[in-house]
Design an enzyme around this catalytic site. Sequence first.
Site, PDB file in Angstrom:
ATOM      1  N   ASP A   1      30.553  42.433  48.716  1.00 21.62           N
ATOM      2  CA  ASP A   1      29.794  43.294  47.722  1.00 21.62           C
ATOM      3  C   ASP A   1      28.090  42.879  47.920  1.00 21.62           C
ATOM      4  OD1 ASP A   1      30.212  40.620  47.111  1.00 21.62           O
ATOM      5  OD2 ASP A   1      31.388  41.214  45.440  1.00 21.62           O
TER       6      ASP A   1
ATOM      7  N   ASN B   1      36.771  36.092  34.781  1.00 20.78           N
ATOM      8  CA  ASN B   1      37.373  37.194  34.055  1.00 20.78           C
ATOM      9  C   ASN B   1      38.452  37.995  34.965  1.00 20.78           C
ATOM     10  OD1 ASN B   1      35.899  38.704  35.923  1.00 20.78           O
ATOM     11  ND2 ASN B   1      34.660  39.749  34.434  1.00 20.78           N
TER      12      ASN B   1
ATOM     13  N   HIS C   1      37.798  38.979  38.012  1.00 18.34           N
ATOM     14  CA  HIS C   1      37.397  39.894  39.098  1.00 18.34           C
ATOM     15  C   HIS C   1      37.493  39.320  40.429  1.00 18.34           C
ATOM     16  CE1 HIS C   1      32.972  38.293  38.760  1.00 18.34           C
ATOM     17  NE2 HIS C   1      33.314  37.779  39.848  1.00 18.34           N
TER      18      HIS C   1
ATOM     19  N   GLU D   1      35.578  44.549  38.181  1.00 12.21           N
ATOM     20  CA  GLU D   1      35.845  43.766  36.998  1.00 12.21           C
ATOM     21  C   GLU D   1      36.750  44.650  36.367  1.00 12.21           C
ATOM     22  OE1 GLU D   1      33.725  41.619  36.502  1.00 12.21           O
ATOM     23  OE2 GLU D   1      31.576  42.212  36.657  1.00 12.21           O
TER      24      GLU D   1
HETATM   25  C1  F6R Z   1      31.386  37.336  45.784  1.00 12.49           C
HETATM   26  C2  F6R Z   1      32.392  37.905  45.019  1.00 12.49           C
HETATM   27  C3  F6R Z   1      32.863  37.548  43.647  1.00 12.49           C
HETATM   28  C4  F6R Z   1      32.898  35.832  43.721  1.00 12.49           C
HETATM   29  C5  F6R Z   1      33.157  35.321  42.486  1.00 12.49           C
HETATM   30  C6  F6R Z   1      33.528  33.856  42.206  1.00 12.49           C
HETATM   31  O1  F6R Z   1      31.099  37.934  47.074  1.00 12.49           O
HETATM   32  O2  F6R Z   1      32.907  38.607  45.469  1.00 12.49           O
HETATM   33  O3  F6R Z   1      34.052  37.952  43.466  1.00 12.49           O
HETATM   34  O4  F6R Z   1      33.861  35.297  44.423  1.00 12.49           O
HETATM   35  O5  F6R Z   1      32.613  35.923  41.290  1.00 12.49           O
HETATM   36  O6  F6R Z   1      32.221  33.355  42.264  1.00 12.49           O
HETATM   37  P1  F6R Z   1      31.764  31.670  42.326  1.00 12.49           P
HETATM   38  O7  F6R Z   1      32.465  31.291  43.728  1.00 12.49           O
HETATM   39  O8  F6R Z   1      30.340  31.564  42.225  1.00 12.49           O
HETATM   40  O9  F6R Z   1      32.615  31.316  41.133  1.00 12.49           O
END
Ligand code: F6R
Length: 257
Positions: free
Chosen positions: A81, A148, A150, A155
């Site tokens: 992403d 959440n 994701h 989301e």
């Molecule tokens: C990042 C991504 C997100 C993260 C998730 C956890 O490329 O796709 O899904 O893996 O938000 O983020 P952290 O590791 O910062 O808790």
Amino acid sequence: MTPRPSTRNKAESPVEIVVLDTAGEAERYAASEIRSFITARREPVLGLATGRTMLKVYDWLRQWHEAGELSFAACRSFNLDEYRGLSADDPSSFASYMRRSLFDHVDMPEANYHLPDPDAPESSLAAYDLAIEKSGGLGLQLLGIGRNGHIGFNEPGADRHSLTHVVALDPSTRAANAGDFPPGVDVPTHAATMGIATILGAERILLLATGAAKSEALARAMSGPVEADCPASYLQLHDHVTVVCDREAAALLQERS
Ligand code: F6R
């Protein structure tokens, strides 16, 4: 020394869960799975993630590269992403994150790594899925998990059949990521992300979750129903998923025989 993981398999789901005592052990275990994948393949195709969880994973990969033990020369990679409205040079972009944590330090040719173009018109984001397909498909997709539930930036409410597309970020995701932006700078409201179908198209998926803040999302994803409200639960539909986590993140997973 390689720590001894405790592995639990749920009879009705093929998801393999590896629980290690500490976040450090889980990060190293995940990194070594990536390393094994790279060394086993002639042309490895990686799906990569950003976020705080992955920083130490990339540290390990870098260290092994610097020690002459691991080459990325034959790898191709596709990131999950990117924020909409940020240039690749913006220090808060995922492109900058990837250059800082991995790409600038290893021997993967620049032409071989890709992030979705966050500002492309929605209609042309399908080109990202085509590029993945043309490369032979994702061999190993690395994932983190949002509080959440994701995955990527899919989301709650995410469509199981989605390909790479633009999403509006959940307010809780924007709040969780605010620390990656300078004070006073708002987290973008939108991002481009691989879709759920893009992710499930990977041959193998490796999800890393560490810390107590991820325990609820992880339990919902692995032990709850498969539902759009917890996008990570779609992983139960894939037949080769490994979840690597520390004890804190695993705390709410049901004991399985
Ligand atoms: C990042 C991504 C997100 C993260 C998730 C956890 O490329 O796709 O899904 O893996 O938000 O983020 P952290 O590791 O910062 O808790």
